[in-house]
Design a protein around this motif. Structure first.
Motif, mmCIF file in Angstrom:
data_model
loop_
_atom_site.group_PDB
_atom_site.id
_atom_site.type_symbol
_atom_site.label_atom_id
_atom_site.label_comp_id
_atom_site.label_asym_id
_atom_site.label_seq_id
_atom_site.Cartn_x
_atom_site.Cartn_y
_atom_site.Cartn_z
ATOM 1 N N GLN A 101 0.810 -1.213 0.000
ATOM 2 C CA GLN A 101 0.000 0.000 0.000
ATOM 3 C C GLN A 101 0.846 1.266 0.000
ATOM 4 N N ALA A 102 1.955 1.266 0.714
ATOM 5 C CA ALA A 102 2.773 2.478 0.809
ATOM 6 C C ALA A 102 3.297 2.932 -0.557
ATOM 7 N N PRO A 103 3.927 2.059 -1.370
ATOM 8 C CA PRO A 103 4.346 2.510 -2.709
ATOM 9 C C PRO A 103 3.169 2.953 -3.578
ATOM 10 N N SER A 104 2.009 2.265 -3.447
ATOM 11 C CA SER A 104 0.820 2.669 -4.213
ATOM 12 C C SER A 104 0.375 4.067 -3.819
ATOM 13 N N TYR A 105 0.400 4.334 -2.524
ATOM 14 C CA TYR A 105 0.023 5.662 -2.047
ATOM 15 C C TYR A 105 0.991 6.722 -2.580
ATOM 16 N N LEU A 106 2.281 6.399 -2.575
ATOM 17 C CA LEU A 106 3.289 7.367 -3.033
ATOM 18 C C LEU A 106 3.193 7.617 -4.541
ATOM 19 N N LEU A 107 2.885 6.566 -5.316
ATOM 20 C CA LEU A 107 2.700 6.756 -6.758
ATOM 21 C C LEU A 107 1.484 7.628 -7.040
ATOM 22 N N ASN A 108 0.400 7.387 -6.301
ATOM 23 C CA ASN A 108 -0.786 8.233 -6.444
ATOM 24 C C ASN A 108 -0.478 9.667 -6.034
ATOM 25 N N LEU A 109 0.338 9.814 -4.988
ATOM 26 C CA LEU A 109 0.743 11.150 -4.534
ATOM 27 C C LEU A 109 1.522 11.883 -5.625
ATOM 28 N N LYS A 110 2.381 11.145 -6.321
ATOM 29 C CA LYS A 110 3.164 11.760 -7.392
ATOM 30 C C LYS A 110 2.272 12.222 -8.546
#
Length: 446
Positions: free
Chosen positions: A129-138
């Motif tokens: 979930q953390a990388p998914s959240y960061l990609l969405n943040l980008k």
């Protein structure tokens, strides 16, 4: 009012209860402080797009459960929900997998092992979930990132920070359970929901004042209706069907044992909020697939699933909640085991033969009370959609039903019950004039 003030004074007089409340407040303050600590390398003033994305839909629900940390790109952005997801998976494994069934029967040692597996699974979910959240943040808030930032290094460090933040929240929840008041995990979720209420209420007031048709009169009607919905949710959480159980008399020496009549309280909503959580998870699968394509090119039935106020979305959502309520009740309530336990302790239901007939009787009662309970639960779940149709702002509409309302009601009742038990142990009056609070909250399993 006078009774309430007197009760607060009595709470403060009990040293153990006073310390527990103060410790709970301290841990809650730490949790709320962390919700505003932004990830390193992010400009919080440039998160407008992320705030807009989390204003409705699934992300709005996640943002509510995290107390706004999700939209703030905080170190606590993922909140406690990965642990909740892991707990649900472990519960289902305890039903389907023999190894986990064996652990459930091993008592305290088995429970510790299952808790350990739940933590391992939580970490695994966080690492996804953390990388998914960061990609969405980008994608949504690219300008908020430092231009000179090394994206690979940022992904690695931020993933570790987000995972550590969620595990720290889990630790806070466990400390609240041990040293504070109430179930810590549920209390963390409750604080996240309540933290969003003032802002949602203010936005609704501003919206109604700006709207010349109705104005404050419509806002007052909304508040009255909200109170009625909360009262109905309390009835749903507290509703039980009592089955009388008679125990046979036994005479040992000069003493008589047994012979007393007791009751088995079968909850109208034995499944709690789990059916809503399961149904929402499945309902967002088609939305995820539609999101990868052009939503404007998707029409008809599928397009209805992109609008949580549409008829087909809420109809399918309500049907799934009813089905999941029966499913989850069936796997958590075992009439055969209850009948065997009664027979082993020389207990019987008046007019019903012990054994198989008793199990069939309990199963029949559960089937009858689960139907109205599931219909009521489905109605509560789709209430935010009805509120949205009548012009209520999306943030404020979340408090008219669904998971957030049931969790709020259930955790508050559970916390009040624990406070009242401390008062009654020391011969003080309880919190309610009518006596003790019945039952435990349906979400305390978190």
């Amino acid at each position: 009012m006078r009774k309430a003030i007197e009760t607060l004074k009595n709470i403060w007089k009990i040293e153990d209860l006073r310390q527990r409340i103060l410790i709970t407040i301290l841990f809650v303050a730490i949790y709320r402080f962390g919700s505003y600590v932004v990830l390193p390398g992010i400009n919080p003033a440039m998160l407008a797009k992320l705030h807009e994305q989390t204003s409705e839909g699934l992300l709005a629900l996640l943002n509510m459960f995290s107390g706004g940390a999700f939209s703030n790109a905080s170190i606590f952005a993922l909140g406690i929900m990965p642990y909740i997801s892991a707990s649900i998976v472990i519960q289902l494994l305890g039903i389907a997998v023999p190894y986990f069934q064996k652990l459930q029967r091993e008592g305290e040692s088995g429970r510790r092992k299952m808790n350990q597996y739940t933590r391992y699974l939580t970490i695994a979910i966080l690492l996804v979930q953390a990388p998914s959240y960061l990609l969405n943040l980008k994608m949504q808030a690219g300008p908020s990132l430092n231009a000179s930032l090394d994206w690979t290094l940022f992904m690695i460090t931020s993933t570790i920070i987000l995972a550590a933040g969620s595990m720290f929240i889990l630790w806070l929840g466990e400390r609240i359970t041990d040293k504070g008041i109430g179930n810590g995990i549920s209390f963390i979720i409750l604080i996240g929901i309540i933290a969003r209420f003032p802002d949602a209420l203010l936005q609704e007031v501003v919206s109604r004042v700006a709207n010349k048709s109705g104005g404050l009169i419509m806002f007052i009607i909304e508040i009255v209706f909200l109170l009625l919905v909360i009262g109905a949710a309390i009835l749903l959480v507290q509703g039980v069907r009592k089955i009388p159980v008679q125990y046979a008399k036994r005479i040992v020496g000069n003493k008589q044992y047994g012979g007393a009549r007791q009751y088995i309280p079968l909850k109208v909503n034995a499944a709690g909020v789990m059916p809503i959580i399961f149904a929402q998870a499945i309902m967002f699968i088609p939305i995820t697939f539609i999101g990868f394509s052009n939503v404007n090119n998707v029409g008809g039935f599928l397009h209805a699933f992109t609008d949580h106020t549409s008829f087909w979305y809420n109809f399918v959502f309500a049907v799934m909640i009813i089905l999941f309520t029966y499913f989850y009740t069936a796997i958590t309530i075992n009439p055969t085991q209850m009948a065997e336990d009664m027979k082993r302790n020389n207990g019987f239901i008046p007019g019903i033969k012990p054994g198989k007939k008793t199990a069939e009787y309990i199963d029949d009662i559960m089937s009858r009370i689960t139907l109205p309970g599931s219909l009521f639960l489905a109605l509560v779940a789709i209430m935010p959609a009805f509120a949205g149709i009548f012009g209520v702002q999306a943030g404020f509409a979340q408090f008219f039903g669904g998971t957030s309302l049931l969790i709020l009601v259930g955790v508050v009742l559970d916390t009040l019950q624990q406070v009242e038990s401390h008062l009654l142990m020391r011969h003080y009056d309880g919190l309610l004039k009518s006596g003790r609070i019945k039952g435990r909250a349906g979400v305390a399993a978190y």
